[in-house]
Write an enzyme that holds these catalytic residues in place. Structure first.
Site, short mmCIF file in Angstrom:
data_model
loop_
_atom_site.label_atom_id
_atom_site.label_comp_id
_atom_site.label_asym_id
_atom_site.label_seq_id
_atom_site.Cartn_x
_atom_site.Cartn_y
_atom_site.Cartn_z
N MET A 51 -20.15 -10.26 -19.94
CA MET A 51 -19.62 -11.02 -21.07
C MET A 51 -20.74 -11.33 -22.07
SD MET A 51 -16.54 -13.30 -19.63
CE MET A 51 -17.49 -14.62 -18.92
N HIS A 72 -28.32 -9.83 -15.44
CA HIS A 72 -27.58 -8.66 -15.94
C HIS A 72 -28.47 -7.41 -15.93
CE1 HIS A 72 -25.47 -12.02 -18.24
NE2 HIS A 72 -24.48 -11.46 -17.61
N ASP A 98 -21.70 -14.17 -8.44
CA ASP A 98 -20.26 -14.47 -8.47
C ASP A 98 -19.65 -13.91 -7.19
OD1 ASP A 98 -19.75 -15.42 -11.47
OD2 ASP A 98 -21.27 -13.86 -11.46
N GLN A 108 -15.88 -13.45 -6.91
CA GLN A 108 -15.44 -12.39 -7.84
C GLN A 108 -15.67 -11.01 -7.22
OE1 GLN A 108 -16.15 -12.33 -12.23
NE2 GLN A 108 -17.85 -11.01 -11.69
#
Ligand code: AMP
Length: 280
Positions: free
Chosen positions: A30, A37, A150, A153
């Site tokens: 995102m 990331h 996460d 997730q």
């Protein structure tokens, strides 16, 4: 590195790369990128021939409108960061490109979506499944890279891939932390300097807890973590649970033969932070 906003451009480039015989690695994000990331991008570069990063703040996974509005966005900065990595293509679509009409699909992940984040963020994982399945459909990656930050997730994505029999391999990547231990997160940049200083108490408490399992029961340790974090006036624990890493159901005893992970969500002012740690 190319940056595209439209599906037809994305697919033209990817068709060409597949014809060249390259495998496609995919990192959905995102944006508001940080080293967490970038570690996924690096993994993708090591394991595949052509790396695609998507940057899309997915509205359907936000159950809190304020959180969606506050979410940091800076595409140019993200593109600049990615330029010095092995990312070869950035896909940064607008919302109507991903959702030309409202996505009404309802996924069912059973208890995986009912515990922890699922309890406190109703609809969140349905939104995650909507966007990730849509992105997988567009990119058709051979491998997709997700962070263990996460944790729930990741379990949901694995279950989605299994249920829908999607031809993609999911690669789990370890949590990247700031030098003081705080798990890197795009939301960290929304913390005030005082909040940021105190947020380190979350990971510090998890690390301390991981060294205490011989002296306390699971229940005692859960209480200890919650109380210890809540002693800090900047922090308010939403949940802390020690769960089976596969079923995500709470563990009752250290003797249970499963990998045990302590998962936490903490409010720091208006900002909600999550983290987790394995108990060995
Ligand atoms: P986000 O942009 O927050 O949706 O995250 C995109 C991907 O980066 C997800 O797979 C996250 O789990 C992963 N990620 C975010 N923060 C970290 C971190 N600190 N370490 C490793 N992976 C992360």
């Amino acid at each position: 590195m190319q940056v595209v906003k439209h599906i037809n451009d994305l697919q033209t480039i990817l068709d060409g790369k597949r014809e060249e015989g390259l495998s496609i690695g995919f990192v959905p994000t995102m944006g508001a990128l940080h080293n967490g990331h970038l570690s996924l991008v690096e993994q993708a570069g090591q394991q595949t021939g052509f790396v695609v990063v998507s940057i899309f703040v997915n509205p359907t996974q936000f159950n809190d409108k304020g959180d969606l509005e506050r979410y940091p966005r800076d595409l140019q900065k993200d593109v600049d960061l990615l330029t010095s990595t092995c990312c070869q293509l950035v896909f940064a679509p607008e919302s109507d490109e991903i959702y030309p009409e409202p996505d009404t699909r309802q996924f069912n992940f059973g208890t995986l979506e009912q515990v922890m984040e699922g309890k406190f963020r109703p609809g969140h994982f349905n939104g995650v499944a909507q966007v990730v399945s849509r992105l997988f459909d567009l990119v058709q990656p051979d491998k997709a890279f997700f962070g263990q930050k996460d944790f729930q997730q990741l379990a949901i994505i694995n279950e989605m891939v299994r249920k829908l029999k999607l031809p993609v391999e999911i690669i789990a990547c370890p949590i990247i932390r700031e030098s003081d231990g705080l798990a890197m997160s795009s939301r960290n940049m929304l913390l005030s300097p005082e909040q940021r200083k105190n947020a380190v108490h979350i990971s510090a408490t998890l690390f301390e807890a991981a060294n205490k399992i011989s002296g306390s029961s699971v229940e005692e340790l859960c209480k200890w973590v919650t109380n210890r974090i809540n002693e800090n006036e900047y922090l308010d624990t939403e949940y802390f649970e020690i769960v089976d890493s596969v079923t995500l159901l709470p563990v009752n005893s250290w003797d249970e033969p499963c990998v045990k992970v302590g998962c936490i969500a903490v409010h720091c002012g208006k900002i909600r932070l999550i983290d987790n740690i394995e108990f060995k």
